[in-house]
Design a protein around this motif. Sequence first.
Motif, short mmCIF file in Angstrom:
data_model
loop_
_atom_site.label_atom_id
_atom_site.label_comp_id
_atom_site.label_asym_id
_atom_site.label_seq_id
_atom_site.Cartn_x
_atom_site.Cartn_y
_atom_site.Cartn_z
N GLY A 17 57.88 -91.75 -22.54
CA GLY A 17 58.61 -91.37 -23.75
C GLY A 17 58.25 -89.97 -24.20
O GLY A 17 59.12 -89.18 -24.57
N VAL A 18 56.94 -89.65 -24.16
CA VAL A 18 56.50 -88.31 -24.56
C VAL A 18 57.07 -87.26 -23.62
O VAL A 18 57.52 -86.19 -24.05
CB VAL A 18 54.96 -88.25 -24.58
CG1 VAL A 18 54.48 -86.80 -24.76
CG2 VAL A 18 54.41 -89.11 -25.70
N ILE A 19 57.08 -87.56 -22.31
CA ILE A 19 57.62 -86.61 -21.33
C ILE A 19 59.10 -86.36 -21.57
O ILE A 19 59.58 -85.21 -21.54
CB ILE A 19 57.39 -87.13 -19.89
CG1 ILE A 19 55.89 -87.11 -19.56
CG2 ILE A 19 58.17 -86.30 -18.88
CD1 ILE A 19 55.56 -87.74 -18.22
N PRO A 133 73.93 -91.57 -17.90
CA PRO A 133 73.91 -93.03 -18.17
C PRO A 133 73.10 -93.83 -17.16
O PRO A 133 73.57 -94.80 -16.62
CB PRO A 133 75.39 -93.39 -18.10
CG PRO A 133 75.95 -92.44 -17.09
CD PRO A 133 75.19 -91.15 -17.28
N GLY A 134 71.88 -93.42 -16.90
CA GLY A 134 71.07 -94.14 -15.93
C GLY A 134 69.80 -93.36 -15.63
O GLY A 134 69.31 -92.58 -16.44
N VAL A 135 69.25 -93.58 -14.43
CA VAL A 135 68.03 -92.91 -14.00
C VAL A 135 68.40 -91.58 -13.35
O VAL A 135 69.18 -91.53 -12.40
CB VAL A 135 67.23 -93.78 -13.01
CG1 VAL A 135 65.98 -93.05 -12.54
CG2 VAL A 135 66.85 -95.10 -13.66
N PRO A 140 57.18 -88.43 -8.97
CA PRO A 140 56.48 -88.47 -7.67
C PRO A 140 55.44 -89.59 -7.63
O PRO A 140 54.67 -89.77 -8.57
CB PRO A 140 55.82 -87.09 -7.59
CG PRO A 140 56.65 -86.21 -8.47
CD PRO A 140 57.13 -87.10 -9.60
N LYS A 141 55.42 -90.33 -6.54
CA LYS A 141 54.51 -91.47 -6.42
C LYS A 141 53.05 -91.05 -6.39
O LYS A 141 52.16 -91.87 -6.66
CB LYS A 141 54.86 -92.28 -5.17
CG LYS A 141 56.21 -92.98 -5.27
CD LYS A 141 56.44 -93.90 -4.07
CE LYS A 141 57.76 -94.65 -4.22
NZ LYS A 141 58.02 -95.55 -3.09
N PHE A 151 62.84 -91.63 -14.54
CA PHE A 151 63.07 -90.72 -15.66
C PHE A 151 64.51 -90.94 -16.11
O PHE A 151 65.46 -90.56 -15.44
CB PHE A 151 62.87 -89.26 -15.23
CG PHE A 151 62.95 -88.27 -16.36
CD1 PHE A 151 61.82 -87.89 -17.05
CD2 PHE A 151 64.18 -87.74 -16.76
CE1 PHE A 151 61.89 -86.99 -18.10
CE2 PHE A 151 64.27 -86.84 -17.80
CZ PHE A 151 63.12 -86.46 -18.48
N GLN A 152 64.66 -91.62 -17.25
CA GLN A 152 65.99 -91.98 -17.74
C GLN A 152 66.73 -90.76 -18.29
O GLN A 152 66.11 -89.77 -18.70
CB GLN A 152 65.88 -93.03 -18.86
CG GLN A 152 65.16 -94.30 -18.45
CD GLN A 152 66.08 -95.26 -17.69
OE1 GLN A 152 67.23 -94.96 -17.45
NE2 GLN A 152 65.54 -96.41 -17.31
N GLY A 153 68.05 -90.85 -18.31
CA GLY A 153 68.86 -89.78 -18.86
C GLY A 153 69.00 -89.86 -20.36
O GLY A 153 69.91 -89.24 -20.94
#
Length: 389
Positions: A17-19, A133-135, A140-141, A151-153
């Motif tokens: 959320g912060v990112i 409307p999505g990811v 990076p793993k 990372f959602q839009g």
Amino acid sequence: MPTQAIPMTLTQTLIMGVIQILAVLIVIFIIVPLTTFAERKVIGYIQVRLGATRLAGGHVGITGPMNRIMWGMGKVPMLSILRGLPIFIADALKLITKEDIIPAKADRGVFTLAPIISVMAAFGVFACVAYYPGVMFYMPKSWPVIGGLPFQGFITDVNVGLLFILGLASVGVYGIVLGAWASNSKYPLLGSLRSAAQIVSYEVPLTLSLLVPVLLSGSLSFKDMSVALSTGKDLNPLAIIPLFIGFFVYLTCGFAETNRVPFDLAEAETELVAGFHTEYSGMKFGFFYLAEYANMIVVSSLATAFFLGGHYLLPFGLQRFIPATMPIIGGPSFFFFFAKILCILFVFLWVRATLPRYRYDQLMDVGWKYLIPLTLVNLFLAAIIRFAF
């Protein structure tokens, strides 16, 4: 369109959320100064006069070489429009370093709090705006804690997102009114009274114009509304009529809500010196400045999402005629959304360069006598299309 399928812990949720909040703020803080630069250049070109060409300063130190480079850019056709680009850096430094003056008889606490209210209301709205409307991508793993997370839009998807946006955006007028009242000066007070009456008046047709996409989509979620209205899923083809009318009413009210020309009666520098922020200087004035341009981006985002096709290519639900399997233009894209926002921001600048300011009685007439009846008729038309066909 990828969807969220990875359960996250509370720590991961907070970090992501912060990112996302930081990413949105960084984009806003880039767009706002660039918009101020574009405003100078666009108005200059439209009115056939010089816009920003060089950075103010002497011909010694860092400003000398910068000025010579920018002056030389004028000889290159494609680069001439970028002359004066560093001027927004000078504007930011000027606001940060300028002396913060508070009038002797001002209410110091309210005077300081008012611009903070305006900027917080303007920036808080972005919490519910869906840029995709999505990811958008996966982290990076190899990264600790958040590796492989989506990372959602959007920062958050609230099922009453539009209601949240309208409610929080309306709080911004308190900053204008309180700041002008706390200044203890007649010009700011007149500007704030104008602004309060104007915003209250134009919030009615603005909300009614947004009820059209709400009615047609059957949702208040920003993401769900945007997708439903853009793709035309379960949308009657006749819906293009109320959407088209609603768009122009909404955009007109958006100009009034952001106090932009021809509805800038709250500032009216030819009448009220600078209106509600006459007594402000330094970063307090900068906060009002940021709030105005952030509100322009919000208005552009809502117009894009609910009328112009949002994350898809075509507006007013016409995307239904493009197969979803078609590469690039068949699916959603962040760049479509961003490009449409930039186009509407250009319209804001275009209108400022061409239209004169309304008289106050004309401004009230437009809102109450024309826009409100038009939006009521348009809403009735949308209801007929939604439930009778």
